[in-house]
Design a protein around this motif. Sequence first.
Motif, mmCIF file in Angstrom:
data_model
loop_
_atom_site.group_PDB
_atom_site.id
_atom_site.type_symbol
_atom_site.label_atom_id
_atom_site.label_comp_id
_atom_site.label_asym_id
_atom_site.label_seq_id
_atom_site.Cartn_x
_atom_site.Cartn_y
_atom_site.Cartn_z
ATOM 1 N N THR A 99 0.845 -1.186 0.000
ATOM 2 C CA THR A 99 0.000 0.000 0.000
ATOM 3 C C THR A 99 0.882 1.239 0.000
ATOM 4 O O THR A 99 2.081 1.156 0.341
ATOM 5 C CB THR A 99 -0.888 0.012 1.247
ATOM 6 N N PRO A 100 0.348 2.390 -0.371
ATOM 7 C CA PRO A 100 1.161 3.619 -0.320
ATOM 8 C C PRO A 100 1.732 3.877 1.064
ATOM 9 O O PRO A 100 2.874 4.348 1.187
ATOM 10 C CB PRO A 100 0.165 4.703 -0.737
ATOM 11 N N GLU A 101 0.965 3.564 2.099
ATOM 12 C CA GLU A 101 1.465 3.787 3.455
ATOM 13 C C GLU A 101 2.656 2.886 3.748
ATOM 14 O O GLU A 101 3.658 3.308 4.329
ATOM 15 C CB GLU A 101 0.357 3.543 4.480
ATOM 16 N N LEU A 102 2.550 1.600 3.342
ATOM 17 C CA LEU A 102 3.645 0.666 3.573
ATOM 18 C C LEU A 102 4.864 1.040 2.742
ATOM 19 O O LEU A 102 6.004 0.960 3.210
ATOM 20 C CB LEU A 102 3.197 -0.758 3.243
ATOM 21 N N ALA A 103 4.656 1.477 1.500
ATOM 22 C CA ALA A 103 5.773 1.901 0.653
ATOM 23 C C ALA A 103 6.486 3.101 1.263
ATOM 24 O O ALA A 103 7.726 3.172 1.251
ATOM 25 C CB ALA A 103 5.261 2.236 -0.745
ATOM 26 N N ALA A 104 5.710 4.046 1.811
ATOM 27 C CA ALA A 104 6.322 5.211 2.453
ATOM 28 C C ALA A 104 7.126 4.792 3.672
ATOM 29 O O ALA A 104 8.221 5.319 3.932
ATOM 30 C CB ALA A 104 5.242 6.218 2.842
ATOM 31 N N LEU A 105 6.596 3.837 4.436
ATOM 32 C CA LEU A 105 7.319 3.343 5.615
ATOM 33 C C LEU A 105 8.608 2.652 5.203
ATOM 34 O O LEU A 105 9.650 2.829 5.836
ATOM 35 C CB LEU A 105 6.431 2.388 6.404
ATOM 36 N N GLN A 106 8.570 1.882 4.123
ATOM 37 C CA GLN A 106 9.775 1.219 3.637
ATOM 38 C C GLN A 106 10.835 2.230 3.224
ATOM 39 O O GLN A 106 12.031 2.037 3.483
ATOM 40 C CB GLN A 106 9.418 0.298 2.467
ATOM 41 N N ARG A 107 10.398 3.319 2.580
ATOM 42 C CA ARG A 107 11.351 4.355 2.185
ATOM 43 C C ARG A 107 11.984 5.010 3.416
ATOM 44 O O ARG A 107 13.189 5.299 3.428
ATOM 45 C CB ARG A 107 10.665 5.410 1.315
ATOM 46 N N ARG A 108 11.190 5.242 4.446
ATOM 47 C CA ARG A 108 11.715 5.850 5.668
ATOM 48 C C ARG A 108 12.718 4.926 6.341
ATOM 49 O O ARG A 108 13.772 5.366 6.820
ATOM 50 C CB ARG A 108 10.576 6.184 6.624
ATOM 51 N N ILE A 109 12.415 3.635 6.369
ATOM 52 C CA ILE A 109 13.346 2.679 6.975
ATOM 53 C C ILE A 109 14.639 2.620 6.182
ATOM 54 O O ILE A 109 15.743 2.612 6.755
ATOM 55 C CB ILE A 109 12.689 1.284 7.053
ATOM 56 N N THR A 110 14.543 2.610 4.863
ATOM 57 C CA THR A 110 15.736 2.588 4.020
ATOM 58 C C THR A 110 16.586 3.832 4.251
ATOM 59 O O THR A 110 17.815 3.761 4.323
ATOM 60 C CB THR A 110 15.345 2.483 2.542
ATOM 61 N N ALA A 111 15.927 5.005 4.362
ATOM 62 C CA ALA A 111 16.665 6.250 4.610
ATOM 63 C C ALA A 111 17.401 6.193 5.938
ATOM 64 O O ALA A 111 18.554 6.637 6.041
ATOM 65 C CB ALA A 111 15.716 7.437 4.566
ATOM 66 N N LEU A 112 16.769 5.656 6.970
ATOM 67 C CA LEU A 112 17.430 5.530 8.268
ATOM 68 C C LEU A 112 18.616 4.581 8.178
ATOM 69 O O LEU A 112 19.684 4.842 8.761
ATOM 70 C CB LEU A 112 16.428 5.044 9.316
ATOM 71 N N GLU A 113 18.445 3.479 7.462
ATOM 72 C CA GLU A 113 19.555 2.541 7.287
ATOM 73 C C GLU A 113 20.691 3.190 6.510
ATOM 74 O O GLU A 113 21.871 2.945 6.785
ATOM 75 C CB GLU A 113 19.062 1.288 6.571
ATOM 76 N N ASP A 114 20.351 4.033 5.516
ATOM 77 C CA ASP A 114 21.377 4.726 4.745
ATOM 78 C C ASP A 114 22.182 5.671 5.630
ATOM 79 O O ASP A 114 23.417 5.722 5.540
ATOM 80 C CB ASP A 114 20.733 5.500 3.594
ATOM 81 N N VAL A 115 21.493 6.438 6.466
ATOM 82 C CA VAL A 115 22.197 7.365 7.361
ATOM 83 C C VAL A 115 23.129 6.590 8.292
ATOM 84 O O VAL A 115 24.278 6.984 8.520
ATOM 85 C CB VAL A 115 21.196 8.207 8.171
ATOM 86 N N TRP A 116 22.641 5.479 8.815
ATOM 87 C CA TRP A 116 23.468 4.668 9.719
ATOM 88 C C TRP A 116 24.696 4.136 8.986
ATOM 89 O O TRP A 116 25.815 4.149 9.518
ATOM 90 C CB TRP A 116 22.636 3.525 10.288
ATOM 91 N N ALA A 117 24.506 3.666 7.738
ATOM 92 C CA ALA A 117 25.627 3.141 6.964
ATOM 93 C C ALA A 117 26.647 4.229 6.661
ATOM 94 O O ALA A 117 27.866 3.991 6.678
ATOM 95 C CB ALA A 117 25.109 2.515 5.667
ATOM 96 N N ILE A 118 26.183 5.447 6.386
ATOM 97 C CA ILE A 118 27.097 6.553 6.095
ATOM 98 C C ILE A 118 27.894 6.930 7.334
ATOM 99 O O ILE A 118 29.101 7.188 7.265
ATOM 100 C CB ILE A 118 26.299 7.746 5.541
ATOM 101 N N GLU A 119 27.241 6.971 8.482
ATOM 102 C CA GLU A 119 27.976 7.271 9.710
ATOM 103 C C GLU A 119 29.005 6.184 10.002
ATOM 104 O O GLU A 119 30.125 6.472 10.462
ATOM 105 C CB GLU A 119 27.001 7.432 10.869
ATOM 106 N N ASN A 120 28.659 4.922 9.740
ATOM 107 C CA ASN A 120 29.626 3.844 9.921
ATOM 108 C C ASN A 120 30.799 3.995 8.959
ATOM 109 O O ASN A 120 31.957 3.700 9.310
ATOM 110 C CB ASN A 120 28.957 2.487 9.712
#
Length: 327
Positions: free
Chosen positions: A43-64
């Motif tokens: 659903t659009p809501e789930l897709a938006a949540l997936q994008r938010r989770i991916t963005a958080l994982e990206d920030v964590w990977a960049i800090e690492n």
Amino acid sequence: METARQTLRAGRKPLGYSPDALPEYAPVVQDAVDFEPDEEQPTPELAALQRRITALEDVWAIENLMSRHEYLHAAGLNEEELDTCFALSQADLSFEPEDWGVWEGAEAIRLCYVDGAPPVGLGMMTEHDTSTALVVVADAGRTAKGVWMWPGHETFASPDGDSHVFWSWGRYGVDFVKENGRWKFWHFYIYTTFRTPFGTSWVDSALGPRMFDLAEGETPPGMTPPTLGVTDNAPYHPSRAPRLLPDPPRRYPDVLRDGLLHPAAGVVTAPEDSRSSGCPCHVREAARKGLASRRACRRRGRADPSVMPHGRPAPSAAVSLSKSPCP
């Protein structure tokens, strides 16, 4: 629904519990519901949540990734860092360490950062501890920008056996690109806050002769000269007001042009913010076209009217997507 704590207090072990295989705070597996993934489109809501989770994982990977840089650099493993942390396939890969200049391309950076690095030996110590991270991932998730401040200390042994000890503080302004699912350094800029001998204030060091007897833009003996001159570096001086250097990034889109990724210039997606996103590649363009005028402005104590710190164009110099100055 019974919580994990209530389950354990009742003397029952959660499904999948194994004290040898699970960490202390392992999640409790609920056996009341058999979950099967939905094969349909999210659903659009789930897709938006997936994008938010991916963005958080990206920030964590960049800090690492930035932390890995610090650990490898402190151990003198610059070659391993270059080979594993830098986007070597990017034609416009760049590296500017403080006031030496800009090296562009993988081979030029290797000549500077690996072949030209101080020899690792007894008594050497360089540690720069990143702090105050501010990371923004592009809307499309293919590039990112980050800035950090870092306090540090350095010790270099001279041939005569004496140790030269310094306080060294600075800042990072970095563009990142994702290659094959992994974040890499794309444009890596290091800015000086101050460097002073241990026991000497940074005010006294700023008023005294330049350290290491090197003028701005001059490299240590034997190091391959940079591709470009110094773009912008403003270490502390009692006659100089503070500057926003580098400019903290803001939300921005990705742009795909001629098969290469380029952050957009002067284009934002947040409707409440009409400011530029900032990009060090604009600094490189300014270095090519107006390095002489920039240095003249610096000698007169004025800021360059066309380019702001960390590549952020001044309001009058903001450009549209179709006129991006990125190479």
